[in-house]
Scaffold this motif. Structure first.
Motif, mmCIF file in Angstrom:
data_model
loop_
_atom_site.group_PDB
_atom_site.id
_atom_site.type_symbol
_atom_site.label_atom_id
_atom_site.label_comp_id
_atom_site.label_asym_id
_atom_site.label_seq_id
_atom_site.Cartn_x
_atom_site.Cartn_y
_atom_site.Cartn_z
ATOM 1 N N ASP A 1 0.821 -1.209 0.000
ATOM 2 C CA ASP A 1 0.000 0.000 0.000
ATOM 3 C C ASP A 1 0.855 1.259 0.000
ATOM 4 O O ASP A 1 0.528 2.252 -0.660
ATOM 5 N N ALA A 2 1.954 1.248 0.778
ATOM 6 C CA ALA A 2 2.812 2.425 0.865
ATOM 7 C C ALA A 2 3.479 2.725 -0.475
ATOM 8 O O ALA A 2 3.553 3.876 -0.902
ATOM 9 N N VAL A 3 3.984 1.694 -1.148
ATOM 10 C CA VAL A 3 4.649 1.907 -2.435
ATOM 11 C C VAL A 3 3.626 2.334 -3.494
ATOM 12 O O VAL A 3 3.874 3.257 -4.271
ATOM 13 N N ARG A 4 2.483 1.692 -3.499
ATOM 14 C CA ARG A 4 1.458 2.011 -4.501
ATOM 15 C C ARG A 4 0.954 3.442 -4.334
ATOM 16 O O ARG A 4 0.713 4.154 -5.317
ATOM 17 N N ALA A 5 0.795 3.896 -3.092
ATOM 18 C CA ALA A 5 0.216 5.221 -2.857
ATOM 19 C C ALA A 5 1.190 6.355 -3.152
ATOM 20 O O ALA A 5 0.759 7.487 -3.372
ATOM 21 N N CYS A 6 2.487 6.081 -3.157
ATOM 22 C CA CYS A 6 3.462 7.142 -3.373
ATOM 23 C C CYS A 6 3.325 7.682 -4.795
ATOM 24 O O CYS A 6 3.315 6.919 -5.767
ATOM 25 N N ARG A 7 3.252 8.999 -4.942
ATOM 26 C CA ARG A 7 2.958 9.614 -6.229
ATOM 27 C C ARG A 7 4.191 9.920 -7.066
ATOM 28 O O ARG A 7 4.100 10.549 -8.115
ATOM 29 N N CYS A 8 5.358 9.489 -6.607
ATOM 30 C CA CYS A 8 6.548 9.683 -7.432
ATOM 31 C C CYS A 8 6.467 8.756 -8.649
ATOM 32 O O CYS A 8 5.710 7.782 -8.667
ATOM 33 N N ALA A 9 7.271 9.052 -9.663
ATOM 34 C CA ALA A 9 7.190 8.291 -10.909
ATOM 35 C C ALA A 9 7.948 6.975 -10.838
ATOM 36 O O ALA A 9 7.425 5.918 -11.208
ATOM 37 N N THR A 10 9.186 7.010 -10.343
ATOM 38 C CA THR A 10 10.037 5.818 -10.432
ATOM 39 C C THR A 10 10.626 5.369 -9.109
ATOM 40 O O THR A 10 11.426 4.429 -9.086
ATOM 41 N N GLY A 11 10.276 6.036 -8.016
ATOM 42 C CA GLY A 11 10.822 5.643 -6.718
ATOM 43 C C GLY A 11 11.537 6.795 -6.057
ATOM 44 O O GLY A 11 12.272 7.543 -6.703
ATOM 45 N N CYS A 12 11.341 6.946 -4.738
ATOM 46 C CA CYS A 12 11.944 8.050 -3.992
ATOM 47 C C CYS A 12 12.183 7.583 -2.561
ATOM 48 O O CYS A 12 11.819 6.464 -2.188
ATOM 49 N N PRO A 13 12.798 8.434 -1.723
ATOM 50 C CA PRO A 13 13.038 8.027 -0.331
ATOM 51 C C PRO A 13 11.763 7.727 0.449
ATOM 52 O O PRO A 13 11.809 7.050 1.472
ATOM 53 N N ALA A 14 10.617 8.248 -0.037
ATOM 54 C CA ALA A 14 9.360 8.003 0.664
ATOM 55 C C ALA A 14 8.758 6.646 0.338
ATOM 56 O O ALA A 14 7.755 6.274 0.932
ATOM 57 N N CYS A 15 9.365 5.890 -0.596
ATOM 58 C CA CYS A 15 8.794 4.579 -0.905
ATOM 59 C C CYS A 15 9.870 3.499 -1.016
ATOM 60 O O CYS A 15 9.964 2.646 -0.143
ATOM 61 N N VAL A 16 10.737 3.520 -2.029
ATOM 62 C CA VAL A 16 11.610 2.362 -2.256
ATOM 63 C C VAL A 16 13.108 2.660 -2.158
ATOM 64 O O VAL A 16 13.907 1.729 -2.161
ATOM 65 N N GLN A 17 13.508 3.919 -2.081
ATOM 66 C CA GLN A 17 14.925 4.209 -1.902
ATOM 67 C C GLN A 17 15.305 4.057 -0.434
ATOM 68 O O GLN A 17 14.521 4.369 0.453
ATOM 69 N N SER A 18 16.514 3.569 -0.184
ATOM 70 C CA SER A 18 16.969 3.334 1.184
ATOM 71 C C SER A 18 18.252 4.117 1.446
ATOM 72 O O SER A 18 19.172 4.099 0.621
#
Length: 804
Positions: free
Chosen positions: A756-773
């Motif tokens: 749900d967290a990754v799907r809801a993030c409105r960035c295009a390709t990934g950002c610190p708020a979803c999949v970047q670590s």
């Protein structure tokens, strides 16, 4: 209500009347004093939700007939009223000799619940009729500040006895001798038990012989590896107390502990009665969930991942702190680091100098490292209102008496719902409503929480995870116990079923010798020096080359990636560059420099499955947990331009390989299913799994009392031990800490929240708020956000289909 009826699980805070709000709107229930701050047009789109925790009327009870009249008079002077009913329930249980845990809210008077029976018993003359010391007690706090605060409260009661004293690393030798001979109530911590009191138990024999009570305050802080160490120390204490003929009653307290009786039993090893109903009064508290805007947003909803870099939580908190102080609202801002606390206070002062210069001096910072007298002055200034705004690390979260504020700001998720509620509990005076604001960082969990308030309110706090049977933790404590008093077969039950195997290992390594009478320590050095209760594997000192000044320490396990040669190291807001890392000597040499770049370590790791302890199949998905060996090596580092993140170059490093035997949970998919999920393109699978791994690590702290830095992970499109695409999440400490096991127990909930967290993030390709670590050893490459959502969709569907 009978005492038995008060033994159930603690009730979560009542759900408020507010639901999800339209960004920019403020629902009813927000106090007028700060209503205009939240409605400020310049902050449109930042307010995500307001939850109103309703006020609660308290319920009083009579003082127990058994209580010492002088103690009652002293405590009544302090409170100005009769006790709350939960205080009497807990005090009665302790008085009756039953080990007890009291789980009640912040500022609910937990101290009185154990002070009343302790002081009553400790004031009695000794049974032998002499004028000497009677019963004794230990008070254990997780921090020195909390022990000092409790000591000050006891002294403020004005009783002529019992004699109380703090005993910690700052206590001079001559004072320590006085404490051993005279004090009836010693306020200390598990570190001092481990390194001083237990190894020197012969000198403490008169005290231990009369030991009647052991108080463990803020017991929820004893979690993970530290909690496992503390559990072993308390078992060593019980063993030595029994040697001197004592069997103390344990009294535990916490504002935020799930399953209190289970947690307390796991920590102490004894059966514990739980008192969980909070009968104290509480004001209405409005809790706002706040998301800073993206820097490049232009009139659009400043939603998650809307484009650009999110404004930092510290900068946003500084603005809010200044705004509240300008309105005369007494406010405490919790910040994750010392440097962050100083930054928030300085930022708020700068903003006040622009339009309310007379208030700028009323904002200060509070953190570890201050002198005791400075700290006391700051605390008193906050209580009295002379200090209107304060930015603090977690140093003010636990026990220190600063309740009664108007507002609390929380800059970044504090790690657990337990800490979140503990910090919120600092807001609220009985006669007026209060405000709490959680300001999200650019982080997957923070972003998820401000958009999913149901994960914060109306649910229990996380279970306190600790494992007293962890062999890596147990081994040094069995060695220390053997040096304190030779171990016998009868002692093994005390330390649990793993003890026998660990003793065999210690004998094989030559640390213990087996004799007919038991196990004996064989070395000349102190066995208690084999381990650091609050670390894993020791520390590396960071030393300034020119002056020889020790700036601080980092954990040895993190030194390769944080203080390698060429690394930029930040200490208290100043930048240093590492000249040399000497792992053998445990030192990193640095010089002061402010380069225009940051450094990011790159590493390579492998995970090998050693033992599968549990495995379930859900169609194409197999979920497992067990023991793994993680092999890792830091291979180099990237230099990135400050501000833009542009890669300026990569430098190789020659550092040793590290091996970690720990616990993990992992899930694997049938290869065809995984490839189909990413549109039939096998080349996308590594990036999809890698992104899913990062997001899962970021969301596990939602369920377990841990931080993402307590975890590690690995993803691969073909793992040799499973023969399938696999994602591992493992504990980052030797032997494990129980965090990954907690994830496995709640796998469906955990991975559902991750998806749900990754799907809801409105960035295009990934950002610190979803999949970047921030800790990725591969520089966040490759990452496929859309692929992660697709793979997690398959995983969540498989888990749902297989659910009972």
């Amino acid at each position: 209500m009978t005492r038995a009826a008060a033994r159930g699980r603690p009730s979560p805070p009542e759900a408020g009347t507010a639901g999800r709000v339209v960004p920019g709107e403020v629902p009813g229930g927000v106090p007028v004093a700060w209503d205009d701050l939240l409605r400020d047009g310049a902050r449109t789109g930042r307010l995500r939700h307001v939850e109103v925790l309703p006020a609660r009327e308290g319920e009083r009870a009579d003082w127990p007939a058994w209580a010492d009249p002088e103690v009652v008079a002293a405590l009544e002077r302090g409170t100005g009223a009769r006790p709350w009913r939960h205080q009497v329930l807990a005090a009665d249980a302790v008085r009756a000799g039953r080990s007890t845990v009291l789980a009640a809210g912040t500022a609910s008077g937990k101290s009185l619940a154990f002070q009343l029976p302790l002081l009553t018993e400790l004031r009695r003359p000794p049974a032998d009729g002499t004028d000497g010391r009677g019963a004794t007690a230990l008070y254990l706090a997780p921090t020195k500040a909390l022990a000092a605060d409790q000591d000050a409260r006891l002294r403020a009661l004005g009783l002529d006895r019992p004699l109380t004293a703090t005993y910690d690393g700052d206590t001079p030798p001559e004072v320590r001798r006085w404490v051993r001979r005279n004090a009836s109530l010693v306020l200390t911590n598990v570190d001092m038990l481990h390194r001083s009191l237990l190894p020197g138990h012969e000198r403490w024999a008169p005290f231990l012989r009369r030991l009647r009570f052991v108080v463990v305050d803020e017991c929820h802080t004893y979690r993970g590896v530290f909690g496992s160490h503390a559990a072993a120390v308390l078992r060593r204490l019980r063993r030595l107390a029994a040697r001197y003929g004592a069997e103390p009653v344990f009294v535990l307290a916490s504002a935020t502990v799930a399953e209190p009786a289970t947690t307390a039993r796991r920590l102490t090893g004894v059966d514990v009665e739980a008192v969980t109903e909070d009968t104290s009064t509480r004001p209405r508290v409005s809790v706002a969930l706040w998301e800073p805007p993206r820097r490049e947003d232009t009139g659009q909803d400043a939603g998650q991942g809307a484009g650009g870099e999110q404004r930092t939580a510290t900068a946003e908190t500084a603005d809010l702190l200044a705004g509240l102080v300008r309105r005369g609202v007494r406010t405490l801002a919790f910040v994750r680091s010392r440097a962050g606390a100083e930054s928030v206070a300085a930022g708020a002062r700068r903003r006040l100098l622009e339009d309310a210069p007379d208030l700028a001096t009323s904002v200060l910072a509070y953190r570890g490292g201050y002198l005791p007298e400075e700290r006391r002055e700051l605390e008193e200034g906050l209580r009295s209102g002379r200090v209107l705004g304060m930015a603090s690390t977690r140093a003010l979260e636990l026990g220190v008496d600063v309740a009664g504020l108007d507002a609390v700001l929380i800059a970044g998720w504090p790690g657990t719902r337990a800490s979140f509620r503990q910090q919120l509990g600092r807001a609220g005076r009985r006669d007026r409503p209060a405000l709490g604001v959680f300001v999200a960082r650019d982080d997957p969990l923070d972003t998820y929480l401000v958009h999913h308030p149901e994960a914060l309110f109306g649910v229990d706090v996380e279970a306190t995870v600790l494992d007293p049977s962890n062999a890596y933790v147990l081994a040094p404590h069995l060695a220390a116990a053997a040096q304190e008093l030779p171990l016998t077969e009868a002692d093994l039950d005390l330390f649990g079923p793993a003890a026998a195997g660990v003793l065999d290992l210690l004998v094989a390594r030559g640390l213990l010798r087996r004799r007919a009478r038991g196990w004996f320590w064989t070395r000349p050095e102190r066995a208690c020096d084999l381990t650091d209760l609050r670390g894993a594997g020791g520390t590396v000192r960071v030393v300034e080359t020119g002056t020889g000044r020790v700036l601080g320490t980092v954990e040895a396990g993190a030194a390769d990636s944080s203080v390698h040669a060429g690394a930029v190291h930040v200490h208290q807001g100043r930048s240093y560059v590492v000249d040399e890392l000497d792992l053998a000597g445990g030192v990193a040499l640095v010089h002061a420099e402010t380069p225009e770049h940051t450094t990011h370590a790159r590493s390579r790791s492998e995970v090998r499955v050693l033992a599968v302890e549990e495995e379930t199949v859900h169609g194409p998905l197999t979920a497992s947990r067990g023991v793994v060996e993680v092999t890792s090596r830091v291979t180099g580092f990237l230099r990135r331009r400050t501000g833009t993140g542009q890669v300026l170059g990569e430098e190789p490093l020659d550092l040793p390989e590290r091996r970690l035997r720990t616990r993990a949970t992992w899930w694997s998919l049938e290869a065809d299913t995984a490839v189909d999920a990413v549109g039939g393109a096998p080349a996308r699978l590594p990036g999809a799994l890698h992104a899913a791994e990062h997001a899962a690590i970021g969301l596990l702290p939602l369920l377990a009392t841990c931080d993402r830095w307590d975890l590690g992970g690995l993803s691969t499109a073909l793992h040799p031990d499973t023969g399938r695409p696999t994602v591992f999440v493992h504990d980052a400490v030797p032997g494990g800490a129980g965090f990954s096991d907690r994830g496995h127990q709640r796998l469906r909930e955990w991975l559902g929240a991750t998806r749900d967290a990754v799907r809801a993030c409105r960035c295009a390709t990934g950002c610190p708020a979803c999949v970047q670590s921030p800790k990725c050893g591969n520089g966040n490459e490759p990452l496929d956000k859309a692929g992660a959502v697709a793979v997690l969709d398959v995983v969540v569907a498989a888990l749902a289909a297989g659910a009972p």
